[in-house]
Scaffold this motif. Structure first.
Motif, PDB file in Angstrom:
ATOM      1  N   GLU A   2      -4.665   2.364   8.360  1.00  0.00           N
ATOM      2  CA  GLU A   2      -4.959   1.108   7.668  1.00  0.00           C
ATOM      3  C   GLU A   2      -5.287   0.057   8.715  1.00  0.00           C
ATOM      4  N   TYR A  29       0.607   4.427  -2.412  1.00  0.00           N
ATOM      5  CA  TYR A  29       0.478   5.771  -1.841  1.00  0.00           C
ATOM      6  C   TYR A  29       1.456   6.735  -2.514  1.00  0.00           C
ATOM      7  N   GLU A  54       0.387   7.566  -6.052  1.00  0.00           N
ATOM      8  CA  GLU A  54      -0.807   8.408  -6.163  1.00  0.00           C
ATOM      9  C   GLU A  54      -0.630   9.805  -5.594  1.00  0.00           C
ATOM     10  N   ASN A  55       0.265   9.958  -4.614  1.00  0.00           N
ATOM     11  CA  ASN A  55       0.291  11.236  -3.884  1.00  0.00           C
ATOM     12  C   ASN A  55       1.584  12.030  -3.974  1.00  0.00           C
ATOM     13  N   GLN A 102      -1.750   7.431   6.485  1.00  0.00           N
ATOM     14  CA  GLN A 102      -2.984   6.810   6.026  1.00  0.00           C
ATOM     15  C   GLN A 102      -3.289   5.707   7.009  1.00  0.00           C
ATOM     16  N   THR A 158       0.834  -1.196   0.000  1.00  0.00           N
ATOM     17  CA  THR A 158       0.000   0.000   0.000  1.00  0.00           C
ATOM     18  C   THR A 158       0.877   1.257   0.000  1.00  0.00           C
ATOM     19  N   SER A 159       2.112   1.154   0.526  1.00  0.00           N
ATOM     20  CA  SER A 159       3.016   2.312   0.507  1.00  0.00           C
ATOM     21  C   SER A 159       3.438   2.654  -0.917  1.00  0.00           C
TER      22      SER A 159
END
Ligand code: ARG
Length: 219
Positions: free
Chosen positions: A178, A119, A122-123, A176, A115-116
């Motif tokens: 989780e 992230y 996307e960011n 974020q 997920t990192s």
């Protein structure tokens, strides 16, 4: 299916060479509570995420974050651990990179398929270096090849305090929130059994015991 390179959830104890960790204790306690036998297979994390939907394994436990995208192909148990993402740098460079706002154009290491990694894509406009094993990401910060690492807070903090030897420090806020869930192929009947076992372990105090063994006190 589990991994063996994710402190303190699943990793090889250097002294005994055994696979240990919170996930390992938890899945053993669940199996005992629910009354089934388990056989553990170790593999690389992104391999678990792709193997579970195929039904090749009945259960995946690997600090896996419950995400909407994964839910398309995987059924998850109730959440069993609250985590989130945190940035870390080499001690002494906290001023240069004090939060995620400072990583554009910098090299940020993480783990492939995590997920990192998503992230960062996307960011940020960081140069992302995604490694098959997270320890390689930490190594690249320690040796100066990467400017920072982004990963799950419990793993970063555990690593920083142990192998990291105080040379890796976290910066900025939790990025974020989780939650980790145990993974099953879609429609698996084991999911309800496991959820019930987790409820029972929470009620009996065994869940807290396992948590405290690895994190020393509930948060
Ligand atoms: N929580 C993150 C994710 O689900 C990282 C998990 C890594 N787990 C592991 N066993 N290596 O993407």
């Amino acid at each position: 299916a589990t991994d063996n390179n994710y402190v303190p959830f699943e990793f090889i104890d250097q002294g005994t060479d055994e696979l240990v960790g919170l996930d390992i204790d938890l899945i053993n306690a669940i199996a005992e509570e629910a009354g089934f036998d388990i056989e553990i297979e170790q593999m690389e994390f992104s391999g678990i995420v792709s193997a579970i939907p195929s039904g090749r394994f009945d259960i995946g436990i690997a600090g896996m974050t419950i995400t909407e995208e994964r839910k398309e192909n995987i059924d998850f148990s109730q959440p069993y651990y609250d985590a989130g993402l945190i940035l870390a740098v080499l001690e002494g460079s906290e001023e240069e990179i004090s939060s995620i706002d400072d990583v554009d154009g910098k090299t940020v290491a993480t783990r492939v398929g995590s997920t990192s990694e998503a992230y960062l894509e996307e960011n940020t406009d960081a140069n992302i270096e995604a490694f098959p094993e997270i320890t390689e990401a930490y190594q690249s910060v320690l040796t100066g090849r990467a400017d920072a690492v982004l990963y799950d807070k419990p793993n970063v903090e555990y690593y920083a305090e142990t192998e990291g030897g105080g040379e890796i420090v976290t910066v900025g806020d939790l990025l974020q929130g989780e939650q980790y869930g145990i993974a099953f192929p879609k429609g698996s009947e084991l999911r309800d059994e496991v959820d019930e076992a987790i409820d029972n372990l929470k009620e009996s105090g065994e869940f807290d015991e396992i948590y405290n063994k690895w994190f020393g006190g509930s948060e």
